[in-house]
Design an enzyme around this catalytic site. Structure first.
Site, PDB file in Angstrom:
ATOM      1  N   HIS A   1       0.847  -1.209   0.000  1.00  0.00           N
ATOM      2  CA  HIS A   1       0.000   0.000   0.000  1.00  0.00           C
ATOM      3  C   HIS A   1       0.877   1.253   0.000  1.00  0.00           C
ATOM      4  O   HIS A   1       0.579   2.237  -0.676  1.00  0.00           O
ATOM      5  CB  HIS A   1      -0.877   0.052   1.261  1.00  0.00           C
ATOM      6  CG  HIS A   1      -1.859  -1.060   1.376  1.00  0.00           C
ATOM      7  ND1 HIS A   1      -1.782  -2.018   2.343  1.00  0.00           N
ATOM      8  CD2 HIS A   1      -2.960  -1.361   0.641  1.00  0.00           C
ATOM      9  CE1 HIS A   1      -2.783  -2.863   2.223  1.00  0.00           C
ATOM     10  NE2 HIS A   1      -3.520  -2.497   1.194  1.00  0.00           N
TER      11      HIS A   1
ATOM     12  N   GLN B   1     -17.979  -6.870  -1.279  1.00  0.00           N
ATOM     13  CA  GLN B   1     -17.066  -7.668  -2.102  1.00  0.00           C
ATOM     14  C   GLN B   1     -16.637  -8.967  -1.417  1.00  0.00           C
ATOM     15  O   GLN B   1     -15.839  -9.714  -1.961  1.00  0.00           O
ATOM     16  CB  GLN B   1     -15.844  -6.849  -2.530  1.00  0.00           C
ATOM     17  CG  GLN B   1     -14.875  -6.477  -1.424  1.00  0.00           C
ATOM     18  CD  GLN B   1     -13.810  -5.519  -1.925  1.00  0.00           C
ATOM     19  OE1 GLN B   1     -14.076  -4.340  -2.139  1.00  0.00           O
ATOM     20  NE2 GLN B   1     -12.606  -5.995  -2.122  1.00  0.00           N
TER      21      GLN B   1
ATOM     22  N   GLN C   1      -8.873  -7.237 -10.765  1.00  0.00           N
ATOM     23  CA  GLN C   1      -9.555  -6.052 -10.219  1.00  0.00           C
ATOM     24  C   GLN C   1      -9.127  -4.793 -10.990  1.00  0.00           C
ATOM     25  O   GLN C   1      -9.960  -3.968 -11.373  1.00  0.00           O
ATOM     26  CB  GLN C   1      -9.201  -5.904  -8.742  1.00  0.00           C
ATOM     27  CG  GLN C   1      -9.541  -4.535  -8.152  1.00  0.00           C
ATOM     28  CD  GLN C   1      -9.314  -4.485  -6.650  1.00  0.00           C
ATOM     29  OE1 GLN C   1     -10.103  -5.010  -5.901  1.00  0.00           O
ATOM     30  NE2 GLN C   1      -8.255  -3.835  -6.215  1.00  0.00           N
TER      31      GLN C   1
HETATM   32  O1  PAF Z   1      -7.946  -3.824  -3.369  1.00  0.00           O
HETATM   33  C1  PAF Z   1      -8.610  -3.486  -2.378  1.00  0.00           C
HETATM   34  O2  PAF Z   1      -8.091  -3.270  -1.291  1.00  0.00           O
HETATM   35  C2  PAF Z   1     -10.116  -3.335  -2.515  1.00  0.00           C
HETATM   36  O3  PAF Z   1     -10.634  -4.270  -3.394  1.00  0.00           O
HETATM   37  C3  PAF Z   1     -10.557  -1.900  -2.916  1.00  0.00           C
HETATM   38  C4  PAF Z   1     -10.009  -1.517  -4.278  1.00  0.00           C
HETATM   39  C5  PAF Z   1     -10.067  -0.928  -1.877  1.00  0.00           C
HETATM   40  C6  PAF Z   1     -12.073  -1.835  -2.992  1.00  0.00           C
HETATM   41  O4  PAF Z   1     -12.662  -2.162  -1.780  1.00  0.00           O
END
Ligand code: PAF
Length: 276
Positions: free
Chosen positions: A36, A60, A153
């Site tokens: 991150h 999700q 994603q």
């Molecule tokens: O990758 C993630 O941490 C999640 O899927 C996101 C993009 C923050 C959406 O909740």
């Protein structure tokens, strides 16, 4: 610098209205790690302001997945964001994001929604596009940063932005690995030391696949078989070799290929991939 904490959508919108210049946005589910941080650092370097969100998005997660035990480390995350010179951290509650009469649903397209991750986690990408659309509308950034580790994603979000004519640039960021090769993930905290050893088979098999490609092997079945023989002690969900649009490939296309793995180590589901 102390990061500004924004708890509600109204606070985020009011804050965003005060900002001039370029705004970078890094959506996360918290439990921040160096992966991150690499997205955050790119945003801080490339924009006048950076907003990070921490929201463990319930839509999700499938029933039976780790929503309730998903690691939450708010205090540490706030410190990390302050040190990284993030301007604002958006930490909403589910009720702020999903209104009681929330009915307009955006769905992930078929090829992404129901293959690979979408096959094993049906409706997962519907939840991802739903929340990312809301977060991008709220933060209204010039650029938004996503990791290549969640390759499918990333592709779904790029498609959403293209199809909905959204005025945000999606910046794909490289996978960050531990010195031993393990791709960083918030879920790695679930792994015991012996499980880490097993998990390393995933990154090792991908590295070997990339060497095999460099040595001239282009047949994707051969590459897949070699990967499977390396990770056969794991409960493998899929090994896939696709192009950047997620179409299955028979031959490796250098510059347009992603090799992906999803496998369980104990009860922890891990994903990893390599871009070729
Ligand atoms: O990758 C993630 O941490 C999640 O899927 C996101 C993009 C923050 C959406 O909740």
């Amino acid at each position: 610098m102390v990061v500004k904490i924004l708890k509600t959508t109204d606070e985020l919108i009011a804050y965003r209205d005060t900002l001039e210049g370029q705004v970078g946005f890094v959506p996360t589910m918290g439990a921040l790690h160096s992966g991150h941080l690499s997205l955050i650092e790119r945003s801080v370097m490339g924009n006048d302001h950076t907003i990070v969100s921490i929201f463990v998005n319930p839509t999700q997660f499938l029933a039976g997945e780790d929503l309730d035990k998903y690691p939450r480390k708010d205090e540490a995350d706030i410190k990390i964001c302050s040190i990284a010179k993030v301007d604002a951290l958006f930490m909403p509650n589910p009720n702020d994001i999903y209104l009681s009469d929330d009915e307009i649903i955006i769905k992930a397209p078929k090829i992404f929604g129901y293959t690979l991750e979408g096959y094993f986690r049906p409706t997962h990408f519907d939840g991802v596009v739903r929340v990312v659309l809301k977060l991008l509308n709220l933060a209204n950034p010039n650029r938004a940063y996503f990791g290549k580790k969640d390759a499918q994603q990333l592709a779904v979000i790029q498609k959403m932005v293209r199809e909905l004519f959204m005025r945000v640039e999606i910046i794909p960021c490289d996978i960050v690995r531990d010195t031993n090769g393990l791709a960083l993930s918030s879920r790695n905290v679930y792994l015991t030391p012996p499980q880490i050893e097993q998990a390393l088979l995933i990154s090792k098999s991908l590295k070997r696949a990339s060497k095999d490609v460099m040595s001239g092997i282009t047949d994707t079945d051969t590459i897949k078989d070699k990967i499977l023989s390396t990770i056969n002690v794991l409960r493998v969900e899929y090994v896939a070799i696709v192009d950047r649009e997620f179409n299955t490939l028979e031959k490796i296309e250098v510059g347009n290929t992603i090799i992906l793995i999803a496998a369980y180590v104990g009860t922890t589901r891990l994903i990893d991939n390599i871009w070729i």
